[in-house]
Design a protein around this motif. Sequence first.
Motif, PDB file in Angstrom:
ATOM      1  N   SER A   6      93.267  31.909  15.008  1.00 27.38           N
ATOM      2  CA  SER A   6      92.757  32.307  13.685  1.00 27.38           C
ATOM      3  C   SER A   6      91.355  32.860  13.853  1.00 27.38           C
ATOM      4  O   SER A   6      90.460  32.190  14.382  1.00 27.38           O
ATOM      5  CB  SER A   6      92.727  31.101  12.729  1.00 27.38           C
ATOM      6  N   LEU A   7      91.171  34.106  13.397  1.00 25.90           N
ATOM      7  CA  LEU A   7      89.886  34.765  13.548  1.00 25.90           C
ATOM      8  C   LEU A   7      89.432  35.351  12.222  1.00 25.90           C
ATOM      9  O   LEU A   7      90.251  35.697  11.361  1.00 25.90           O
ATOM     10  CB  LEU A   7      90.000  35.902  14.586  1.00 25.90           C
ATOM     11  N   THR A   8      88.127  35.480  12.057  1.00 32.92           N
ATOM     12  CA  THR A   8      87.584  36.143  10.870  1.00 32.92           C
ATOM     13  C   THR A   8      87.734  37.653  11.057  1.00 32.92           C
ATOM     14  O   THR A   8      88.043  38.136  12.144  1.00 32.92           O
ATOM     15  CB  THR A   8      86.096  35.792  10.688  1.00 32.92           C
ATOM     16  N   ASP A   9      87.497  38.387   9.979  1.00 30.12           N
ATOM     17  CA  ASP A   9      87.594  39.852  10.048  1.00 30.12           C
ATOM     18  C   ASP A   9      86.615  40.416  11.061  1.00 30.12           C
ATOM     19  O   ASP A   9      86.942  41.335  11.818  1.00 30.12           O
ATOM     20  CB  ASP A   9      87.331  40.460   8.667  1.00 30.12           C
ATOM     21  N   LYS A  10      85.405  39.867  11.078  1.00 29.04           N
ATOM     22  CA  LYS A  10      84.402  40.378  12.018  1.00 29.04           C
ATOM     23  C   LYS A  10      84.814  40.080  13.461  1.00 29.04           C
ATOM     24  O   LYS A  10      84.669  40.918  14.351  1.00 29.04           O
ATOM     25  CB  LYS A  10      83.045  39.750  11.720  1.00 29.04           C
ATOM     26  N   GLN A  11      85.368  38.861  13.659  1.00 29.77           N
ATOM     27  CA  GLN A  11      85.819  38.508  15.011  1.00 29.77           C
ATOM     28  C   GLN A  11      86.961  39.420  15.466  1.00 29.77           C
ATOM     29  O   GLN A  11      87.027  39.855  16.621  1.00 29.77           O
ATOM     30  CB  GLN A  11      86.261  37.042  15.036  1.00 29.77           C
ATOM     31  N   ASN A  12      87.885  39.709  14.509  1.00 26.87           N
ATOM     32  CA  ASN A  12      88.983  40.632  14.828  1.00 26.87           C
ATOM     33  C   ASN A  12      88.460  42.009  15.192  1.00 26.87           C
ATOM     34  O   ASN A  12      88.950  42.664  16.120  1.00 26.87           O
ATOM     35  CB  ASN A  12      89.942  40.745  13.642  1.00 26.87           C
ATOM     36  N   SER A  13      87.446  42.440  14.440  1.00 26.51           N
ATOM     37  CA  SER A  13      86.855  43.753  14.715  1.00 26.51           C
ATOM     38  C   SER A  13      86.238  43.792  16.098  1.00 26.51           C
ATOM     39  O   SER A  13      86.436  44.752  16.862  1.00 26.51           O
ATOM     40  CB  SER A  13      85.804  44.086  13.655  1.00 26.51           C
TER      41      SER A  13
END
Length: 883
Positions: A417-424
């Motif tokens: 599970s990652l945040t949007d920023k982490q995914n980016s």
Amino acid sequence: LETIGDNVWEYDTNEGKIYFSQCENLLLGYESDDYKADSKLWWKCILKEDRIKIKNRNELYRSGVLETHSIEYRLQHRDGSIKWVMDRGGVIEKSNDNKPLRIIGTLTDITHLKQVEDDLMTSGNRLSHLISNLQEGILVSDASGKIVLSNSVFCQLFHIDAQPEALIGYDTLKGAQQGKHLFKDADSFVKNINDLIQNQQICMGDEIQLMNGKVYQCDYIPLFVHKIYSGHLLKFKDITEERLAQSALQLSEEKYRNIIANMNLGLIEVDLNENIQFANQSFCDLSGYTLSELIGLNSENILPQASELALAKKIEFKNNVQSDAYELKLTTKSGEQKWCLISGAPKYNDKGEWVGSIGIHLDITSQKRLEKDLIEAREMAEHSAQAKEIFLANMSHEVRTPMNAILGMSKQLQKTSLTDKQNSLLNIINSASENLLVVINDILDLSKIEAGKLTIENIGFNLHEVVSRAMQVISHRAEEKGLRLMVDFDTNISTTLIGDPYRTNQILLNLLSNAVKFTPRGYIKIECHLSKTYSAKNQTILISVMDSGIGMDEEFQSQLFQKFVQEDKSVARKYGGTGLGMSICKQLIELMGGKINVKSKKNIGTTIEVELMFELGSHADIPITPAIVANHEILRNKNILLVEDNEMNRLVACEALSHYGLHITEAINGLEAIELIKNKKFDIILMDVQMPVMNGFEATEMIRKVFKNDTPIIALTANALKGESVKCIDAGMDDYISKPFEEEDLVNMMATWISKKNNHTPAIDSGISKNQPIYNLTHLERISRGNQEFIIKMKQLFVAQIPTSMNEIKAAFEDRNFPLLKKTAHKIKPIVQNLGIHDLVNDLSEIEELATEESNNSELLLIIERASFVLHEAVEQMKIDIN
């Protein structure tokens, strides 16, 4: 007039009638009545070509110009034959105004004379034609010395500016006097011609020197008719080239005679018994002997190896076969060894009898030395090429190994599970990693091409599918830039072609990727058309990739296919890349037998055209890749041995496999893996190839050959060079997967091999029978006279001491203490020999030998491990016997 026997006629000019005597009947075969019946019969008998003569004659008579006449013409006999007649006559009566009234004449049959004349003319023409066409100058004179016949060659030879006919009647001696300025010895020439004519004797082959350097050969032949001198024939021939050739040959013979005498080619002549009869100075210098020392000496004393060739050489000479050149060592007088290149030929006497042979010897000692140096240089070059391949393999391994960790970990991270920023941020890492992998693959591809390690496939494929896949790969990048993608595919292209779909796809991807990279707006279009140059077996495909991008200057287009070249620094900064893609494309296209061409204009766009020829195939030519539907549940609770020296790669593999319920045991090199395999059973082994201490190939070979273990082994390697998979299979591995690998591919491969193992599990053969001891006590019983107490004591000492000694051998090898290694192996060998463990005795002898050479290689380690295994089995059996 009739009584004279000739054909008499009378012509009446007033009546225009002609009257013939009776003899005319005999001339043409007609009767008098025939002439009366047809007044124009005579005129009809005259050949049409000759009637003009009669007309002209009659006109001249009528005009009073002609008083008499004599003409020849032809008449046609009643039977069709042709008669020649001589018509002679004159005026016998005139009118008051002096015009002829009657003309009388005779017709004489001259047909036979004409025939003789023609024969003489034909014969003369033939003789004249023959002489005219001779390639030698001919002059024929009569008894008085007047020229009666000559030819154009004669005029050419003596620079006479006239036709041969103009010389007829000219005096021969006078001509010789006038032309004497052409000759070197003018007076002698004139005198010689005069003497020949006076003596009237045949003279052949007399040579005359001219002022211009030419040489003529003169032949004089007197002509006699009924033994009476009637003239002579002079024949002149230009033999300048022959004499020049003879002179050149003489000079050449003298030249080469001097060369043989003075050059560095040693020449000897030997008889049938190989005894030297002659030698030149060069051979004396070569051998160190004087000529007097060589004469009579057998050549085998100087050329020891010659005796081996002598018989074969004699057989060749007897069969008129010229011996090829061969190389032999020559022993000089001082004992020095020299290499000679020898060319031999048979020697014959004046009667054509074979009496020996001639040998020419060239000292090639320096060349042989150079040849040795070249062989060493070649070996060094091969070693260098091998080193380059090893370097490429190492580079592939060292660069792709961390890439495996980066890509593997990023994929595992995506599962969390990652945040949007982490995914980016993770997407940026993945994108950068993939770009870096492209650069690495480009460098490796270029290196493989240059090293000749890249192969071109020849399998069936569908070109339309290849183009479609390539377009799909770049479609998302094109959509991000708002570019239109267009495809124009010729339906006449065969659905199945024979070639390399993978390299074709690589070429298309490179060209399309460049088009997307350098096109800020507009379109990208790919066209595939069938060329006109095709046959029933082949099709030539023209593939064009067009874009509306930034284009390039004309000057740069010639450099486009060079390595590491981009148009300018601004392009490299703005668009990135290595400048290798187009170079690789060009080389791949040329390997496939094709051509590539580029057309581009700055700020307008670029069109790159590729021409490739493929064989026509059928659907059966397309290789079938069976879909692997592996049951991942089969992996649960399975024991996996992961052999990998890189900690990051071990972490990636463990993380990727942790979701499948596997029990993973790790080893950092091949030697450690072998120790684990001795004590534990594994369901599958994941084996890295490049590792310290013992690599994957060596470990696999030991697992298969020493321990007879058939556990499936999958090679994990970052080496992307040609032949790596073959090396893995040859070493005994079952399968091969390249790093960085896809998790699903590795899991499917493992599940497939475990399924195969479960379906067919052959008994593991340790190579040692459990019912029969490894050792043999026959020798020990003999020397102890059957003393069982002594035998038991020896067994106990073996069980207690030998394992310790083997451990000392292993430790000495790891410490590279070769003297201790040799000493320990030598110390325990007698004990092992007394106990009849012959396999172990052989291994210990090899360990001693390799330790003496201080060999630090896998062969020594393999033997130590094999000896350790045999020792372990022997100790276990002895423990059972003692108890």
